[in-house]
Every structure is written in structure tokens, then in C-alpha cells.
Design an enzyme around this catalytic site. Structure first.
Site, PDB file in Angstrom:
ATOM      1  N   HIS A 260       0.798  -1.226   0.000  1.00  0.00           N
ATOM      2  CA  HIS A 260       0.000   0.000   0.000  1.00  0.00           C
ATOM      3  C   HIS A 260       0.835   1.283   0.000  1.00  0.00           C
ATOM      4  CE1 HIS A 260      -3.863   1.814  -0.012  1.00  0.00           C
ATOM      5  NE2 HIS A 260      -3.486   2.653   0.926  1.00  0.00           N
ATOM      6  N   HIS A 297      -4.069   4.667  10.653  1.00  0.00           N
ATOM      7  CA  HIS A 297      -2.991   5.638  10.726  1.00  0.00           C
ATOM      8  C   HIS A 297      -3.397   6.872  11.531  1.00  0.00           C
ATOM      9  CE1 HIS A 297      -5.219   6.282   6.969  1.00  0.00           C
ATOM     10  NE2 HIS A 297      -4.906   7.561   7.036  1.00  0.00           N
ATOM     11  N   ASP A 303      -4.893  17.401   9.969  1.00  0.00           N
ATOM     12  CA  ASP A 303      -6.319  17.085   9.894  1.00  0.00           C
ATOM     13  C   ASP A 303      -6.577  16.695   8.446  1.00  0.00           C
ATOM     14  OD1 ASP A 303      -6.607  17.829  12.528  1.00  0.00           O
ATOM     15  OD2 ASP A 303      -8.293  19.182  12.164  1.00  0.00           O
ATOM     16  N   TYR A 313     -15.938   3.446  -2.524  1.00  0.00           N
ATOM     17  CA  TYR A 313     -14.841   3.638  -1.575  1.00  0.00           C
ATOM     18  C   TYR A 313     -14.802   2.480  -0.579  1.00  0.00           C
ATOM     19  CZ  TYR A 313     -11.077   6.728  -0.677  1.00  0.00           C
ATOM     20  OH  TYR A 313      -9.824   7.250  -0.625  1.00  0.00           O
ATOM     21  N   HIS A 335      -7.388   6.862  12.564  1.00  0.00           N
ATOM     22  CA  HIS A 335      -8.468   6.362  11.701  1.00  0.00           C
ATOM     23  C   HIS A 335      -7.957   5.252  10.791  1.00  0.00           C
ATOM     24  CE1 HIS A 335      -6.726   9.567   9.152  1.00  0.00           C
ATOM     25  NE2 HIS A 335      -7.099   8.819   8.136  1.00  0.00           N
TER      26      HIS A 335
HETATM   27 FE   FE2 Z   1      -6.170   8.939   6.221  1.00  0.00          FE
END
Ligand code: FE2
Length: 389
Positions: A260, A297, A303, A313, A335
């Protein structure tokens, strides 16, 4: 912008006499950044660009108060629920902002008046519909997926063809391609995910006759309406490296990895204390045991605000997020994919799916984002708890 364009008629040498057919002089104007020390263009006007008749204060039509993200929470805002409002300038519903950048959403069918933002560059992402961008530099026809980048101080207006929706990014400074994509002299390098050919600037002058023409001007002090003696769209030619341009998100060439890749590979532009990234349809990571969606992460300095522009998605499946949604994942909160998303994508790959159709615009800010009234009016209050279901 790093490279030179010329449109219409300009004199062979700069700062020499350049005369109209009637023998009078064209009025030369330099539009330049950073006090004569950065990019600039020279524009040649039929009339004096300095001739104003009136100046009046303008009350803002939209609420602009920002609220801190307290108590701290990840957020989901549904811009698809915001009403059609105003025009592409006055109808902006403020979503989030800080001292560096303000982001808004607008749905409109109405042409705007002439507008100049003297606080910074704007990047307007057209989420749906078609719109004609008219400016002193000429016209850009824009449509779905276009980022239209407008240098500080450019007088322009937006003329929609039917209903247009847009995600707008107003910087307190300049929006440019990332430096690492450019040679030391400003040419896009071969590893960059787009290049000069992908940028669409005005092709020819736009001349509009008119007298006593109002222009809405945004400054740090607020809004002013200046009335110009002659229509500002009176430029017969210009040249230089500063001008508005459009770049379509589908011209972004995604970079893929064995495992990734983090968001900097999706970076499209940079502004003062923020970056703009494009998440585009692409092959998935191709290691046989890859987990081809993001890991959990915590970007401790950022932000992260994401506008979901199209496609599917995968990492957000089950969260309520849909096309038109905006997520805000603030610093102070880790998140990652929704529960079950990792196993679901591994299974999808096993069954032969090797691409993602996601299309999203992400703005990462390096200072905390406060919340705008439009965002708070369409917040999905259940989103914060969806990882714990
Ligand atoms: Fe992110």
C-alpha cells in the site's frame, strides 16, 4: 504556474509603447506574486485597469463562523443534503477552515457577478455539471472532475450551464504543483503524475464591452464592491507564467506499489500549510498477500478532510459514506478502514477484482480545522462510532 503562455496580442518588448488601432496606448498591467520576485504576467487593457467610480462595503450573505472540533471527533458531512443556493461565489456553504484554508460546498444554477479574491488563490473542484469560467485572461470551459486554479486577484465570474456542484478550496496564499514534481527550472519531471499538457489555460482573449461594472472583492477586512468605469474583461493579450488553469482529475496518473502506498503519491497541489490529493481509479496493490486498502494511521500533524467524488470507496463501506460525503479525520484520532473492510477487499481480490474505482479529493491541513455552519447542518452524528460497532 511554472511555465510560460502567451494569448492574444502583446508587443515584441515588454514595457514599450503598444498602441490601439485608434492610436491610443493600451494600458499595461503586471499581475505578480511575492512582490516582483515570483511568477507574473503582463496584461494589455483597452482601458485603464485603475479607473474605479465607487467603493461600497458588502455584508456577507452566508454564515462564516467557525466552531472548534470539540469534543474532538471524526466527522461525516453529507454535502448531497445541502440546498441549491446563490451562485458559485456567494452560495458557498462553509464546511471547514483555519487561518490557512477554507473549504466550502456549493450547488447552483445561477451566474456569479464579477469576483476577485485578494486573500489568496482558489481551487474550485467541479463535482458535477458544466460551467464557463470567464476572466481577464480569457475563458476556460470546465466540467465534472476539473480543478480550476485561480491566482490571487484574478477578476472572474462563473456561468453555469444548468446545475453545478463544486467543492471550493480558498487558500491564504498560493496553490501550486508540489515542488518535488518540478525540475529546478520548473518543468514537470517524468515521475510526476501529470504534466504541462494536462493543464488547460485560456486560449484567446475575452473582450466584453460595458461601463459601470461592479466587482465583488474579498480582502482580509471583508467584502467590498468596487464599480469599474469600464468592463475589466478588456485584455487584448497577455503573457507570462501566472494565469488560471484547469486540470481534470481523470488526467492524474496514479502511482501504484507492490504494497500500500501512502497519500503523498496522490498529491496534486500544495498550498500554505495544506496539500490537495487526488484518489483516482487505479490497479490495486499487487503483492500476493497485500492488504490493498489503508492501514490504521494517525497523522499526528494533520487534519484530513476528504470529499468523496465518485466510484466505490471500499475502505469506508458500512460507514454511511457515499458520493458527495465529506469525512474529517482530525489529528488526535487514529483512523482506518471500517470493520470488515480488510477481509472484504482481500476476498474481492481473491475473486479476481484487481482495481478500485474510488474518486476522491483530499485536503490535509497542517493546522487543526474548525467546523463551518454548512457542515454542521448536514452532519451524520452516528459516524464517529462506526468503527466500534
Ligand atoms: Fe487517512
Amino acid at each position: 504556474m511554472p511555465y510560460y503562455r502567451m494569448v492574444g496580442e502583446v508587443p515584441r518588448k515588454r514595457h514599450v509603447q503598444f498602441r490601439r488601432p485608434d492610436g491610443g496606448l493600451y494600458a499595461e498591467e503586471l499581475m505578480g506574486e511575492e512582490g516582483f520576485s515570483s511568477d507574473s504576467s503582463l496584461l494589455y487593457h483597452r482601458h485603464l485597469p485603475t479607473a474605479i467610480l465607487k467603493s461600497e462595503a458588502v455584508e456577507p450573505t452566508a454564515a462564516t463562523a467557525l466552531t472548534p472540533n470539540l469534543p474532538l471527533s471524526p466527522r461525516h458531512f453529507r454535502t448531497q443534503d445541502l440546498p441549491v443556493n446563490g451562485d458559485l461565489v456567494t452560495g458557498r456553504g462553509l464546511l471547514a477552515g483555519n487561518a490557512d484554508v477554507r473549504m466550502s460546498y456549493v450547488a447552483t444554477e445561477t451566474p456569479s457577478e464579477l469576483y476577485r479574491n485578494s486573500m489568496g488563490d482558489e481551487c474550485v473542484y467541479i463535482a458535477s455539471g458544466r460551467v464557463r469560467f470567464e476572466s481577464t485572461y480569457g475563458v476556460i470551459e470546465a466540467g465534472e472532475g476539473d480543478y480550476v486554479v485561480i491566482p490571487t486577484g484574478t477578476i472572474h465570474r462563473w456561468v453555469p450551464e444548468g446545475r453545478v456542484t463544486a467543492f471550493t478550496i480558498e487558500a491564504a496564499g498560493h496553490i501550486r504543483p508540489p515542488k518535488r514534481y518540478l525540475s529546478k527550472h520548473g518543468q514537470f519531471l517524468e515521475h510526476a503524475p501529470y504534466c504541462e499538457r494536462d493543464l488547460r489555460g485560456p486560449q484567446e482573449p475575452l473582450i466584453v464591452e460595458g461601463e459601470e461594472v461592479p466587482v465583488l472583492v474579498r480582502t482580509r477586512g471583508g467584502l467590498t464592491r468596487l464599480v469599474y468605469r469600464n468592463h475589466p474583461f478588456d485584455v487584448v493579450g497577455w503573457d507570462g507564467c501566472l494565469y488560471p488553469f484547469a486540470f481534470n482529475i481523470n488526467d492524474f496518473e496514479p502511482i501504484v506499489k507492490l504494497t500500500h502506498a501512502p497519500p503523498p503519491v496522490h498529491q496534486t497541489f500544495e498550498g500554505p500549510n495544506f496539500v490537495i490529493c487526488s484518489f483516482c481509479p487505479r490497479p490495486l496493490d499487487f503483492h500476493p498477500e497485500a492488504i490493498p486498502i489503508p492501514y490504521n494511521h494517525h497523522n499526528v500533524d494533520s487534519d484530513e478532510l476528504m470529499f468523496y467524488a465518485g466510484g466505490d470507496y471500499t475502505a469506508r463501506r458500512g460507514s454511511g459514506i457515499d458520493v458527495g460525503s465529506i469525512s474529517l479525520h482530525p489529528a488526535g484520532f487514529t483512523h482506518g478502514p471500517q470493520p470488515g473492510a480488510v477481509e472484504a477487499v482481500i476476498e474481492a481480490v481473491r475473486q479476481g477484482h484487481s482495481t478500485t474505482s474510488e474518486l476522491a479529493v483530499m485536503v490535509d491541513t497542517f493546522r487543526p480545522l474548525d467546523l463551518g455552519p454548512a457542515a454542521l447542518s448536514v452532519e451524520d452524528p452516528a459516524y464517529a462510532w462506526t468503527w466500534a460497532r
